[in-house]
Design an enzyme around this catalytic site. Sequence first.
Site, PDB file in Angstrom:
ATOM      1  N   GLU A  86       1.508 -33.581 -24.789  1.00 39.59           N
ATOM      2  CA  GLU A  86       2.483 -34.970 -24.570  1.00 39.59           C
ATOM      3  C   GLU A  86       3.869 -34.058 -25.682  1.00 39.59           C
ATOM      4  O   GLU A  86       5.213 -34.270 -24.990  1.00 39.59           O
ATOM      5  CB  GLU A  86       2.172 -35.749 -25.033  1.00 39.59           C
ATOM      6  CG  GLU A  86       1.739 -36.848 -24.484  1.00 39.59           C
ATOM      7  CD  GLU A  86       0.158 -36.927 -24.327  1.00 39.59           C
ATOM      8  OE1 GLU A  86      -0.150 -37.023 -23.324  1.00 39.59           O
ATOM      9  OE2 GLU A  86      -0.521 -36.502 -25.149  1.00 39.59           O
ATOM     10  N   ARG A 111      -6.023 -36.047 -11.511  1.00 39.91           N
ATOM     11  CA  ARG A 111      -6.387 -34.740 -12.116  1.00 39.91           C
ATOM     12  C   ARG A 111      -6.803 -33.804 -11.142  1.00 39.91           C
ATOM     13  O   ARG A 111      -6.426 -32.611 -11.003  1.00 39.91           O
ATOM     14  CB  ARG A 111      -7.748 -34.827 -13.861  1.00 39.91           C
ATOM     15  CG  ARG A 111      -7.416 -35.990 -15.071  1.00 39.91           C
ATOM     16  CD  ARG A 111      -8.377 -35.279 -15.886  1.00 39.91           C
ATOM     17  NE  ARG A 111      -8.169 -36.277 -16.746  1.00 39.91           N
ATOM     18  CZ  ARG A 111      -8.340 -35.629 -17.977  1.00 39.91           C
ATOM     19  NH1 ARG A 111      -8.610 -35.274 -18.261  1.00 39.91           N
ATOM     20  NH2 ARG A 111      -8.446 -36.971 -18.771  1.00 39.91           N
ATOM     21  N   ASP A 120       1.506 -46.112 -21.755  1.00 43.57           N
ATOM     22  CA  ASP A 120       2.355 -45.253 -21.418  1.00 43.57           C
ATOM     23  C   ASP A 120       2.605 -45.086 -19.372  1.00 43.57           C
ATOM     24  O   ASP A 120       4.317 -44.974 -19.448  1.00 43.57           O
ATOM     25  CB  ASP A 120       1.618 -43.868 -22.017  1.00 43.57           C
ATOM     26  CG  ASP A 120       0.513 -43.967 -21.080  1.00 43.57           C
ATOM     27  OD1 ASP A 120       0.189 -44.497 -20.390  1.00 43.57           O
ATOM     28  OD2 ASP A 120       0.240 -42.860 -21.563  1.00 43.57           O
ATOM     29  N   THR A 137       1.173 -37.610 -14.116  1.00 43.26           N
ATOM     30  CA  THR A 137       0.967 -37.506 -15.657  1.00 43.26           C
ATOM     31  C   THR A 137       0.246 -36.568 -16.092  1.00 43.26           C
ATOM     32  O   THR A 137      -0.567 -36.582 -17.440  1.00 43.26           O
ATOM     33  CB  THR A 137       1.121 -38.784 -15.904  1.00 43.26           C
ATOM     34  OG1 THR A 137       0.651 -39.364 -17.152  1.00 43.26           O
ATOM     35  CG2 THR A 137      -0.672 -39.633 -15.290  1.00 43.26           C
ATOM     36  N   GLU A 183      -8.344 -41.256 -13.657  1.00 44.51           N
ATOM     37  CA  GLU A 183      -8.316 -40.007 -13.875  1.00 44.51           C
ATOM     38  C   GLU A 183      -8.245 -39.111 -13.373  1.00 44.51           C
ATOM     39  O   GLU A 183      -8.045 -38.423 -12.853  1.00 44.51           O
ATOM     40  CB  GLU A 183      -9.950 -39.941 -14.829  1.00 44.51           C
ATOM     41  CG  GLU A 183      -9.302 -41.060 -16.260  1.00 44.51           C
ATOM     42  CD  GLU A 183      -8.082 -40.464 -17.216  1.00 44.51           C
ATOM     43  OE1 GLU A 183      -8.026 -39.230 -16.851  1.00 44.51           O
ATOM     44  OE2 GLU A 183      -7.795 -40.634 -18.365  1.00 44.51           O
TER      45      GLU A 183
END
Length: 610
Positions: free
Chosen positions: A513, A211, A344, A600, A207
């Site tokens: 998404e 980010r 994913d 992502t 994360e």
Amino acid sequence: MSKSLPYSVKDVNYDNAKFRHRSPLKVLSQSLLTLNTKRDYASCSTGKFLILILIFGIACLMLMGTTKSPNDSPLNEKGKVTFVWGLRLGRLLRKPPRIPPRLSPDEGQLKDNTTNGPKWAARQQSVKEAFDYAWSGYRKFAMGYDELMPISQRGVDGLGGLGATVVDALDTAMIMGHGNIVSEAGSWVEAHLLERISQKGQVNLFETTIRVLGGLLSAYHLSGGDHGPKPDVYLNVAKDLADRLLSAFNSSPTAVPYSDVILRESTAHPAPGGMSSTAEVASVQLEFNYLSAVSGDPKYSTEAMKVLAHIKTLPKTEGLVPIYISPHSGKFVGENIRLGSRGDSYYEYLIKVWLQQGGKMNGNFTYLHDMYTEAMKGVRHLLVRKSIPKGLVFVGELPYGSKGEFSPKMDHLVCFLPGTLALGATKGLTKEKALAENLLSFEDLENLKLAEDLAKACFEMYEVTATGLAPEIAYFHTQEYSEDGLEGGNKSSVYAKDIVIKQADRHNLLRPETVESLFVLYRITKDTKYREQGWQIFQAFEKHTKVKSGGYTSLDDVTEVPPHRRDKMETFFLGETLKYLYLLFGDDSVIPLDKFVFNTEAHPLPIRNT
């Protein structure tokens, strides 16, 4: 121009020359000059006789063209055809139709990208205003916290306390041209983030990388220094953060990193239970690769790429992998295969890291493309099904491996896949250009068709609900699975009976998404239905998630109107959802897909020049 073009520039020039206007004299002279046949007909008596007949016939036709028919009036209107002996000479003498010149693929590609139109410019402006509204709520009630709780009007640190919304939103503001927000966010990074990094405790490697590190690196690349600090400020903070995150790799006994890092100590440890998520350990490479490229220090890329090189050696099921991996043994754990949570972005980064490193121009990373290709074959063979009664194409799960029972469950997170499939097929080019340059294999076309089919299912997850917003998880009605009384609330939807939404899955977290895939598919296919669908989703966000005091909130139940509201504005609403919507309604020249890859968390990073 590529050697694989179906025709060359020389061919195009020849074709165009064929249909330019030429005078009758030039046509006749050129015909006589080029009349090279095996037999010289003019040299024999028969040939001379035929030529005389031809000349006599032409003379008669010319004379008859001046003779008036009894049906003609003395004052023929302009444009009328003269009749001679019952014949319509216009049909005999009219010029053949001129075929328009054929454009080369490169010339033809210019036609769709020059204008955007007032309708889409206005819609793009609406998204920009929504971003400003979301930021104003965050700035008012939660500046410096990770996330805004818009209903209770306060901030909360759920991602390690690094001001995640500030960094996640920074490059979105740059792309939108929000100078004031860039200045506010950039100044906060310069004044506070280094100190936060040195003092904070536990963060998640994945994360924090996607980010915060990704946001800093994208800001570094996009920043022109007109607003906020100089670009080097973002790079220096990124290096400090990455140096501490490297402990996740250095502390592990295998190539698989630990999941959690103590920033102030530069130490790391495994997650409770000891396992790491496959998606998490395999989705930090874009960021670490780019940091090595701009810092000149290969250590970041070296450590991150060891993970993918290691996974290459592990056994797989038709390219598909379990969602857990052990940093202690370096092996996969369990048999659960899915493209939703914990699985994913592993598949997403296979193709994107390959593209980032130069694609076909860099043979060192061919194995990534091979792994991606094999995995997508496995998806089509093992995970793709059709719902009943209307036949939506969806991707399910194998909770107990390929020999176990198939589950028709599809997370909203899986809706990244249509965009990834389309990107993998055309490598960021438009479909039209890729076809013209003969770059699409049969398998690429299959993947592109699957991308469009899956995008429809993702959009219908919105369409079937009362709010027009998708649930976190949906199940699809199949021959083997059905549940009554769990529709989405929109009884007018054609697919109301195809999609099942369980009580525990009805929340919406403002996820990106689906709009991500709509953006990519619009860029590649130029089909405006993807824009229209994106606008419909945006309007539903505006109607049901906007909070009067500022900001937007997630929802508890998308099947009821009015929906019960949760009290959280996720960082990715500003970092991803609104960014993709803004780009969907904008011009293709902004962050072109053949020049950038999005991590992502939707932070664009440039593709390596080779």
